[in-house]
Design a protein around this motif. Sequence first.
Motif, PDB file in Angstrom:
ATOM      1  N   VAL A   1       1.223  -1.317  -0.133  1.00 44.27           N
ATOM      2  CA  VAL A   1      -0.587  -0.170  -0.157  1.00 44.27           C
ATOM      3  C   VAL A   1       1.045   1.403  -0.163  1.00 44.27           C
ATOM      4  CG1 VAL A   1      -1.777   1.352   1.406  1.00 44.27           C
ATOM      5  CG2 VAL A   1      -1.936  -1.126   1.175  1.00 44.27           C
ATOM      6  N   GLY A   2       1.924   1.175   0.816  1.00 47.63           N
ATOM      7  CA  GLY A   2       2.787   2.307   0.777  1.00 47.63           C
ATOM      8  C   GLY A   2       3.601   2.171  -0.195  1.00 47.63           C
ATOM      9  N   ALA A   3       4.082   0.819  -1.049  1.00 44.07           N
ATOM     10  CA  ALA A   3       5.715   1.203  -1.814  1.00 44.07           C
ATOM     11  C   ALA A   3       4.716   1.517  -3.034  1.00 44.07           C
ATOM     12  CB  ALA A   3       6.563   0.251  -1.344  1.00 44.07           C
ATOM     13  N   HIS A   4       3.607   0.652  -3.302  1.00 49.31           N
ATOM     14  CA  HIS A   4       3.183   1.071  -4.875  1.00 49.31           C
ATOM     15  C   HIS A   4       1.595   1.123  -4.737  1.00 49.31           C
ATOM     16  CE1 HIS A   4       7.158  -0.991  -6.165  1.00 49.31           C
ATOM     17  NE2 HIS A   4       6.845  -1.873  -5.565  1.00 49.31           N
ATOM     18  N   PRO A   5       1.076   2.490  -4.173  1.00 52.51           N
ATOM     19  CA  PRO A   5      -0.235   2.574  -4.740  1.00 52.51           C
ATOM     20  C   PRO A   5      -0.970   2.319  -5.436  1.00 52.51           C
ATOM     21  CG  PRO A   5       1.162   4.623  -3.557  1.00 52.51           C
ATOM     22  CD  PRO A   5       2.052   3.281  -3.976  1.00 52.51           C
TER      23      PRO A   5
ATOM     24  N   ALA B   1       4.858  -3.560 -11.685  1.00 55.42           N
ATOM     25  CA  ALA B   1       5.347  -3.390 -12.506  1.00 55.42           C
ATOM     26  C   ALA B   1       4.592  -2.508 -13.561  1.00 55.42           C
ATOM     27  CB  ALA B   1       5.436  -3.717 -13.732  1.00 55.42           C
ATOM     28  N   VAL B   2       3.234  -3.059 -13.708  1.00 58.48           N
ATOM     29  CA  VAL B   2       2.348  -3.120 -14.787  1.00 58.48           C
ATOM     30  C   VAL B   2       1.195  -1.848 -13.848  1.00 58.48           C
ATOM     31  CG1 VAL B   2      -0.230  -3.240 -15.646  1.00 58.48           C
ATOM     32  CG2 VAL B   2       1.589  -4.786 -15.811  1.00 58.48           C
ATOM     33  N   ALA B   3       1.073  -1.568 -12.799  1.00 61.35           N
ATOM     34  CA  ALA B   3      -0.244  -1.275 -12.386  1.00 61.35           C
ATOM     35  C   ALA B   3       0.939   0.189 -11.374  1.00 61.35           C
ATOM     36  CB  ALA B   3      -0.180  -1.772 -10.615  1.00 61.35           C
ATOM     37  N   SER B   4       2.365  -0.339 -11.444  1.00 65.45           N
ATOM     38  CA  SER B   4       3.415   1.000 -10.787  1.00 65.45           C
ATOM     39  C   SER B   4       3.432   1.839 -11.239  1.00 65.45           C
ATOM     40  CB  SER B   4       4.382   0.205  -9.821  1.00 65.45           C
ATOM     41  OG  SER B   4       3.439   0.068  -8.221  1.00 65.45           O
ATOM     42  N   GLY B   5       4.172   1.492 -13.178  1.00 61.99           N
ATOM     43  CA  GLY B   5       4.341   1.898 -14.049  1.00 61.99           C
ATOM     44  C   GLY B   5       5.788   2.284 -14.142  1.00 61.99           C
TER      45      GLY B   5
ATOM     46  N   GLU C   1      12.877  -2.599 -11.188  1.00 63.48           N
ATOM     47  CA  GLU C   1      12.287  -2.235  -9.800  1.00 63.48           C
ATOM     48  C   GLU C   1      11.811  -2.906  -9.336  1.00 63.48           C
ATOM     49  OE1 GLU C   1      12.722   2.369 -10.944  1.00 63.48           O
ATOM     50  OE2 GLU C   1      11.608   1.436 -12.822  1.00 63.48           O
ATOM     51  N   ALA C   2      10.563  -3.451 -10.083  1.00 67.23           N
ATOM     52  CA  ALA C   2       9.459  -3.455  -8.977  1.00 67.23           C
ATOM     53  C   ALA C   2      10.117  -5.055  -8.480  1.00 67.23           C
ATOM     54  CB  ALA C   2       8.373  -4.509 -10.646  1.00 67.23           C
ATOM     55  N   PHE C   3      11.022  -5.764  -8.587  1.00 65.40           N
ATOM     56  CA  PHE C   3      11.565  -7.225  -8.642  1.00 65.40           C
ATOM     57  C   PHE C   3      12.437  -6.642  -7.347  1.00 65.40           C
ATOM     58  CE2 PHE C   3      15.197  -9.490  -7.891  1.00 65.40           C
ATOM     59  CZ  PHE C   3      14.969 -11.351  -7.294  1.00 65.40           C
ATOM     60  N   VAL C   4      13.402  -5.725  -7.548  1.00 62.16           N
ATOM     61  CA  VAL C   4      14.019  -5.178  -6.965  1.00 62.16           C
ATOM     62  C   VAL C   4      13.798  -4.791  -5.311  1.00 62.16           C
ATOM     63  CG1 VAL C   4      16.051  -3.315  -5.503  1.00 62.16           C
ATOM     64  CG2 VAL C   4      15.987  -4.461  -7.781  1.00 62.16           C
ATOM     65  N   SER C   5      12.067  -4.121  -5.852  1.00 61.18           N
ATOM     66  CA  SER C   5      11.543  -3.504  -4.760  1.00 61.18           C
ATOM     67  C   SER C   5      10.970  -4.907  -3.691  1.00 61.18           C
ATOM     68  CB  SER C   5      10.571  -3.071  -5.372  1.00 61.18           C
ATOM     69  OG  SER C   5       9.465  -2.143  -4.045  1.00 61.18           O
ATOM     70  N   LEU C   6       9.892  -5.337  -4.856  1.00 58.56           N
ATOM     71  CA  LEU C   6       9.401  -6.848  -3.709  1.00 58.56           C
ATOM     72  C   LEU C   6      10.615  -7.706  -3.396  1.00 58.56           C
ATOM     73  CD1 LEU C   6       7.072  -8.471  -3.489  1.00 58.56           C
ATOM     74  CD2 LEU C   6       7.132  -9.701  -5.836  1.00 58.56           C
ATOM     75  N   ASP C   7      12.066  -7.811  -3.625  1.00 58.27           N
ATOM     76  CA  ASP C   7      12.816  -9.252  -3.539  1.00 58.27           C
ATOM     77  C   ASP C   7      13.420  -8.022  -1.542  1.00 58.27           C
ATOM     78  OD1 ASP C   7      14.789 -10.840  -4.030  1.00 58.27           O
ATOM     79  OD2 ASP C   7      16.100  -9.185  -3.613  1.00 58.27           O
TER      80      ASP C   7
END
Length: 194
Positions: free
Chosen positions: A56-60, A157-161, A166-172
């Motif tokens: 919710v905070g990182a990928h609204p 990635a799709v939802a956050s654009g 980048e999405a992988f690094v964040s989730l990882d």
Amino acid sequence: MNVGLLERAMVGPGGPGRGLPPEAVELLVAVGAPARLGAHLRLVYDVAWELTGWLVGAHPGLVFDREAVLFGAATHDIGKVVHREELSVPGVRHEAAGRRLLVQRGVPERLARFAGTHGSWTAEGVGVEDLLVSVADKVWKAKRVEDLEQLLTERIAVASGVAVWEAFVSLDDCLQGLAAGADVRLAFQNAFAV
């Protein structure tokens, strides 16, 4: 069934993270869940709470039903009251049994589905909520599943654009932090006999 032991596993002090929500506690007591199952569901619920809060905070931009994910995490293995052998050995019979059990107890299908989908994240029609329950059910014990995490990464990635990497690094980063508490969680679950 030892209700006191089950309640200690689900909501008692001294356990890692937060206790299960009242509606899950009520369901598990009503179906005579063993304490080991209550402890497991508590741990997966807590990881799902942390994971969804981070999202919710990182990928609204990622829209999902957090309450549904949390309910799913809190009840995903309820079918193991029917197939108790799957508390200690791998199996999938609890998945359909859990979904049926929840529906029979008046749980709407949109929430009962997690009992059936938490082990089949590649099935057609699996939503982001299903992926989140599946990830929480793995990472609570520091298990990382590449294809599952890739599906979630792509949705983020799709939802956050953002780029997939980048999405992988964040989730990882998030999942590594969650996995770091696995030893404490496993010790808590193992304190309750099968």
